[in-house]
Every structure is written in C-alpha cells, then in structure tokens.
Design a protein around this motif. Structure first.
Motif, mmCIF file in Angstrom:
data_model
loop_
_atom_site.group_PDB
_atom_site.id
_atom_site.type_symbol
_atom_site.label_atom_id
_atom_site.label_comp_id
_atom_site.label_asym_id
_atom_site.label_seq_id
_atom_site.Cartn_x
_atom_site.Cartn_y
_atom_site.Cartn_z
ATOM 1 N N GLY A 220 0.805 -1.214 0.000
ATOM 2 C CA GLY A 220 0.000 0.000 0.000
ATOM 3 C C GLY A 220 0.835 1.259 0.000
ATOM 4 N N GLY A 221 0.165 2.349 -0.300
ATOM 5 C CA GLY A 221 0.831 3.646 -0.276
ATOM 6 C C GLY A 221 -0.038 4.685 -0.953
ATOM 7 N N GLY A 222 0.457 5.882 -1.003
ATOM 8 C CA GLY A 222 -0.282 6.956 -1.656
ATOM 9 C C GLY A 222 -0.215 6.818 -3.170
ATOM 10 N N LEU A 223 -1.191 7.416 -3.800
ATOM 11 C CA LEU A 223 -1.292 7.418 -5.259
ATOM 12 C C LEU A 223 -0.023 7.948 -5.929
ATOM 13 N N ASP A 224 0.635 8.851 -5.246
ATOM 14 C CA ASP A 224 1.811 9.481 -5.855
ATOM 15 C C ASP A 224 3.028 8.571 -5.895
ATOM 16 N N LEU A 225 2.906 7.385 -5.308
ATOM 17 C CA LEU A 225 4.058 6.482 -5.294
ATOM 18 C C LEU A 225 4.041 5.469 -6.427
ATOM 19 N N ILE A 226 2.933 5.425 -7.157
ATOM 20 C CA ILE A 226 2.815 4.418 -8.220
ATOM 21 C C ILE A 226 3.997 4.509 -9.175
ATOM 22 N N PHE A 227 4.206 5.711 -9.601
ATOM 23 C CA PHE A 227 5.327 5.937 -10.517
ATOM 24 C C PHE A 227 6.172 7.077 -9.977
ATOM 25 N N PRO A 228 7.449 6.881 -9.903
ATOM 26 C CA PRO A 228 8.233 5.713 -10.300
ATOM 27 C C PRO A 228 8.448 4.678 -9.187
ATOM 28 N N HIS A 229 8.154 5.053 -7.957
ATOM 29 C CA HIS A 229 8.626 4.252 -6.831
ATOM 30 C C HIS A 229 8.163 2.797 -6.886
ATOM 31 N N HIS A 230 6.897 2.579 -7.046
ATOM 32 C CA HIS A 230 6.413 1.204 -7.018
ATOM 33 C C HIS A 230 6.793 0.422 -8.268
ATOM 34 N N GLU A 231 6.883 1.110 -9.382
ATOM 35 C CA GLU A 231 7.378 0.465 -10.603
ATOM 36 C C GLU A 231 8.810 -0.015 -10.387
ATOM 37 N N ALA A 232 9.601 0.820 -9.737
ATOM 38 C CA ALA A 232 10.997 0.463 -9.496
ATOM 39 C C ALA A 232 11.094 -0.726 -8.542
ATOM 40 N N GLU A 233 10.240 -0.728 -7.546
ATOM 41 C CA GLU A 233 10.236 -1.857 -6.610
ATOM 42 C C GLU A 233 9.952 -3.167 -7.332
ATOM 43 N N ILE A 234 8.960 -3.113 -8.217
ATOM 44 C CA ILE A 234 8.613 -4.319 -8.968
ATOM 45 C C ILE A 234 9.801 -4.785 -9.806
ATOM 46 N N ALA A 235 10.433 -3.833 -10.484
ATOM 47 C CA ALA A 235 11.573 -4.182 -11.333
ATOM 48 C C ALA A 235 12.679 -4.837 -10.496
ATOM 49 N N GLN A 236 12.954 -4.265 -9.347
ATOM 50 C CA GLN A 236 14.020 -4.804 -8.498
ATOM 51 C C GLN A 236 13.689 -6.205 -7.996
ATOM 52 N N MET A 237 12.534 -6.318 -7.396
ATOM 53 C CA MET A 237 12.188 -7.582 -6.738
ATOM 54 C C MET A 237 11.973 -8.693 -7.745
ATOM 55 N N GLU A 238 11.277 -8.400 -8.824
ATOM 56 C CA GLU A 238 10.964 -9.461 -9.775
ATOM 57 C C GLU A 238 12.185 -9.875 -10.582
ATOM 58 N N SER A 239 13.214 -9.010 -10.598
ATOM 59 C CA SER A 239 14.427 -9.371 -11.328
ATOM 60 C C SER A 239 15.306 -10.320 -10.529
ATOM 61 N N LEU A 240 15.059 -10.420 -9.223
ATOM 62 C CA LEU A 240 15.924 -11.260 -8.399
ATOM 63 C C LEU A 240 15.870 -12.714 -8.836
ATOM 64 N N GLU A 241 14.655 -13.262 -8.839
ATOM 65 C CA GLU A 241 14.528 -14.654 -9.271
ATOM 66 C C GLU A 241 13.383 -14.837 -10.248
ATOM 67 N N GLY A 242 12.854 -13.721 -10.712
ATOM 68 C CA GLY A 242 11.811 -13.806 -11.723
ATOM 69 C C GLY A 242 10.433 -14.136 -11.200
ATOM 70 N N LYS A 243 10.245 -14.060 -9.883
ATOM 71 C CA LYS A 243 8.916 -14.345 -9.356
ATOM 72 C C LYS A 243 7.947 -13.212 -9.690
ATOM 73 N N HIS A 244 6.772 -13.597 -10.161
ATOM 74 C CA HIS A 244 5.804 -12.601 -10.614
ATOM 75 C C HIS A 244 4.402 -13.056 -10.267
ATOM 76 N N PRO A 245 3.537 -12.210 -9.786
ATOM 77 C CA PRO A 245 3.832 -10.822 -9.426
ATOM 78 C C PRO A 245 4.414 -10.725 -8.027
ATOM 79 N N MET A 246 5.210 -9.702 -7.845
ATOM 80 C CA MET A 246 5.800 -9.441 -6.539
ATOM 81 C C MET A 246 4.711 -9.323 -5.483
ATOM 82 N N VAL A 247 3.699 -8.537 -5.764
ATOM 83 C CA VAL A 247 2.495 -8.537 -4.927
ATOM 84 C C VAL A 247 1.291 -8.492 -5.856
ATOM 85 N N ARG A 248 0.223 -9.101 -5.408
ATOM 86 C CA ARG A 248 -0.958 -9.172 -6.255
ATOM 87 C C ARG A 248 -1.860 -7.958 -6.034
ATOM 88 N N TYR A 249 -1.878 -7.481 -4.806
ATOM 89 C CA TYR A 249 -2.793 -6.387 -4.501
ATOM 90 C C TYR A 249 -2.027 -5.106 -4.200
#
Length: 419
Positions: A220-249
């Motif tokens: 969760g977080g504020g609307l203003d974090l969607i881009f770039p912050h949460h996009e970056a988190e997804i890129a980082q975490m999912e690149s580790l071992e390719g697990k997708h999605p990092m979080v569903r909700y």
RNA sequence: GCCGGUGUGGCAGAACGGUUAAUGCCUUCGCCUGCAAAGCGAAUGUUUGGGGGUUCGACUCCACCCGCCGGCGCCA
C-alpha cells in the motif's frame, strides 16, 4: 474480502499466499519533517484494513519502512546544523507520536532503511550478478531495458520517460540508482562499489524481502508512489529470481485535497496532524477520513470535518439503550468492509446500528475503525451530572445552568432529560 | 503531450445492470423541554457533467466530448 488492485485495475477477491496470514507492506514516511493530514489519511486507511482483517481471524503481519536516509534529510540536517541521525530520529519519534495519537497502532514492525544496509547491499549484489544492474563511477544503476514488466502498474511506457536526474554515467536516462557512491556525512557506508548510500527504491524491496520473501500479498501507499517508486520496486524484486507478481494487490490511497489541490509539503497547503488535533480529536478525524472511500479524493475543509464531528455526536447521542444484536445491519457493515473497504457505506451502517441500539456492534466495530461510538462517562462527570439532576429537581436552575454552561465550555456535551 | 483518476441533491458521500438513487450535515415545520441543547417525527430538494451506443432495463458497461485533479524519476 474484495480489494481493488492498481495492477489489474479491477476489484478481486483477496486470496493470500498463506490461507490465514496476510503480509502487508505500506510505504512509510521520510522522516525529515512533521506529518500532515494527507499522510494521516493513508495510515488511517491501512490501520483500518489491518484491524478489519484481524477481526476476521486473519493473522496480519503489517510491515512499514521508515525512510531515514534521503536527500531531504541530508539537506534539512545541513540547514538546521544537525546530524542526519539526530534529525531522522527526532522526526521518526514525532511521526510515531502523531500516528499513535490518531489511534494508529496496527503496524507489526517498523523497519528503518539505515538498519538494513547489509540487506540492501546484498540485494544490489544479487541484481548485479543477475546482469540487470551495472556499476559506474557514480554508483550502481538498474538497467530498465532488462525488465519487461516495467510500466505494468502505471501504464507509462518506458520510452516516453525521461529522468530528471541526469547522470552522464547512466546507460539510459530512465535507469535508476540502486547505490550512490560518494561521501554523505555520517550516513555513508562501505560497499563493494565504494563508500556511498542506498538509492531511494531499494530499501523497500530489501526490507520486504527480508521479512516476507520475494512475494507477498498487499503493498500500500499513496497514489503518488505508483510511478516511479512502485514500478521500481517491482523491477528490483521481480528481477531477483523472476517471481511474478511481486504482490498481487497494490492498494493506493487517493489524495487529501485543499481547495481542489493535493495537500503537500511543496505547495505549503498542509495542516500537520498535531495542529489538527488541537481542534479536533482522533475520533472525529478518523470519522472524517473514513467518511470517504480511500481511493477517492477527499476535500479537507473545516466545514467537512465539523460535519463529521456532528455526525459522530449524533451517533453517540442516539446510542444509549442496548436493544441487542441487529443481524441485518451488522451484515450491512461487514458487507461494506468486504467490498474494497467501503468505509462510507460501513459508517452508514454504524448510523443504523446506533439507531437500532446495537451497542455491542458499535463497540466491536468501533475497535476496527478506531473510533469510539459510545459516550464516555467518567466518575467525575457522572458526579457533576448527579448534582445537576438534584439541583434541577429542586428547581435551582441558576446553579444548574451555570454548571451546564461551564461544562459545555469545557467541551462536554450535556443532555438533560425532561424533569 | 503521454499515462491515470474523477464528475451523483446546498455540502459531504453510497448505490459493484433490475423496486420510490443509501446515509450524514445544512434548511423548514411539528413534538418534547423549567430554559437550552440533544432527541423524536415530518417536509423540501438530485434523474446522476454532455450528447451517443449496448441492453427488456444503465449512476453502474463501451467509445467519444467537456470540466476538475494527479503522475511523468521529489511526494502518503
């Protein structure tokens, strides 16, 4: 329970990775200044979410990070002639004090960025090993071209984006920093790439990976974090071992607005939590916040908050005799909560519960919402009430009215029964 | 410009394709009251930004237009 996820732009039933456990991560504050009502909105919403889920028997691990290493902290510390540690500890303490005074207490664990430096370095090393990050003389950067999923959350196309942070050593303007080399005062650490400090996005994935693993349930977080912050988190975490999605909700709270504009530090149109608490109490502020759906914009006006105060008083005035359970209205309440945390509809049910005299439900649901719907009576208060009753019975209205006047002035509501 | 959100009575704000479009605040009237507040009862008020489409049926779905807000490597 159904939740709306920004990832799919749809409302879906909450299916957690472990049947009876929910892993919830919410982006915490950067501790360089006092928190305002906009922050309060987000944290009240997730406080209620956690409490509601727990009330349904789920075990909720609610994790929140504290960003204590950041440009703003460095700059503010310099301005005020304080150390970064001094400044961030101070505002961390103030943050916790503020949210506690709003009854926000559902967080299981607060994790500071600065106490997770080994985890951060470890994660960066693994990203380099995976070939998705590269080292330059200014730091370590994430190579966004290696990640196909980027843009999934925000709908932004990578090619259209241009970073404001220009750094000649970056391969592409849209790449973002995982580690910034350099000397940044006391908050500088040794790393395989030289001394430096973490980038902005990496602390969240390092922390959430440590406590939750590479996949978890709700972020969760504020609307203003969607881009770039949460996009970056997804890129980082999912690149580790390719697990997708990092979080569903992915849950994003709407903005608190002032005269139609987002309440923010930079616009200077904010009201701090502690200032708001000078005028209104936590029950009123929570009621006001929950009176709108968490994804809608919410106008912060004195009138709006005062209306909330009146509505809450109404509930308390009506909720007196306990007439037992009202199953239909209780169901209306839980149905509303189940439906993407529809607190406005839930509060409509609260009104009905008050009218129908289901005191038990008001107490139980009040705990979930963090609002006291029942009139508090303390011993000194009831003594005064007794004295007034006696005086009125003797028709000594002058003294009785004087007491009433003083009590009202002290903010205590008086309701007289007919003689 | 691109991306996302949003537009419901005076105000706040529900309705998740199907009876008279919740609920609260405001307003008006009545009851109750030592007075006042509170409470109780009732009333006025929206046809859902716009013009289309899908449907037996749309606030709800689709495309478009208009307004407002936000994001575009600071931000809850």
């Amino acid at each position: 329970m159904d939740l709306y996820s920004t990832l799919t732009r749809t409302t879906e039933p909450l299916v957690t990775l472990h049947p009876d456990r929910v892993y919830l991560f919410v982006c915490g504050p950067t501790v360089y200044d006092y928190s305002h009502l906009g922050h309060a909105r987000t944290y009240v919403v997730f406080d209620v979410l956690a409490k509601y889920l727990r009330s349904t028997g789920k075990e909720v691990f609610y994790l929140q990070n504290i960003t204590d290493v950041d440009d703003k902290i460095i700059n503010r510390a310099k301005e005020e002639g304080k150390s970064q540690n001094e400044l961030s500890r101070k505002f961390e303490t103030e943050y916790l004090r503020d949210i506690h005074s709003l009854g926000i207490d559902a967080v299981s664990y607060y994790a500071r960025a600065t106490t997770h430096i080994p985890e951060i370095i470890d994660q960066v090393e693994r990203l380099i090993a995976r070939g998705v990050a590269y080292v330059t003389e200014t730091g370590v950067y994430f190579n966004l071209d290696t990640f196909d999923g980027n843009g999934e959350l925000s709908g932004q196309e990578r090619a259209k984006r241009v970073s404001r942070v220009s750094d000649a050593s970056k391969h592409n303007p849209h790449d973002f920093a995982l580690w910034k080399t350099g000397e940044y005062g006391e908050y500088t650490w040794d790393s395989p790439w030289g001394r430096g400090r973490p980038g902005w996005h990496i602390e969240d994935t390092a922390i959430s990976e440590k406590y939750f693993g590479q996949q978890y349930d709700i972020h969760g977080g504020g609307l203003d974090l969607i881009f770039p912050h949460h996009e970056a988190e997804i890129a980082q975490m999912e690149s580790l071992e390719g697990k997708h999605p990092m979080v569903r909700y992915w849950m994003h709270t709407g903005f608190l607005t002032v005269k139609g504009e987002k309440m923010s530090k930079s616009l200077g149109n904010f009201i701090t939590i502690r200032d708001a608490l000078k005028t209104w109490n936590k029950d009123v502020l929570r009621y006001f916040i929950l009176l709108s759906h968490y994804r809608s914009p919410l106008q912060a006006t004195d009138e709006g908050i005062n209306n909330a105060a009146k509505a809450l008083e109404h509930i308390r005035a009506v909720a007196k005799k306990d007439l037992g359970e009202n199953r239909d209205i209780r169901k209306a309440f839980t149905d509303a909560m189940e439906s993407d945390l529809n607190t406005p509809a839930a509060l409509a049910a609260i009104q009905a519960l008050a009218t129908s005299g289901d005191i038990g439900a008001l107490r139980e649901y009040g705990d979930i919402l963090g609002i006291n719907f029942l009139r508090e009576t303390s011993a000194p208060l009831s003594v005064l009430q007794d004295i007034r009753a006696e005086l009125r019975a003797r028709k000594e209205f002058e003294v009785a009215d004087l007491i009433r006047e003083r009590m009202v002035a002290a903010g205590i509501t008086i309701t007289d029964a007919p003689l």
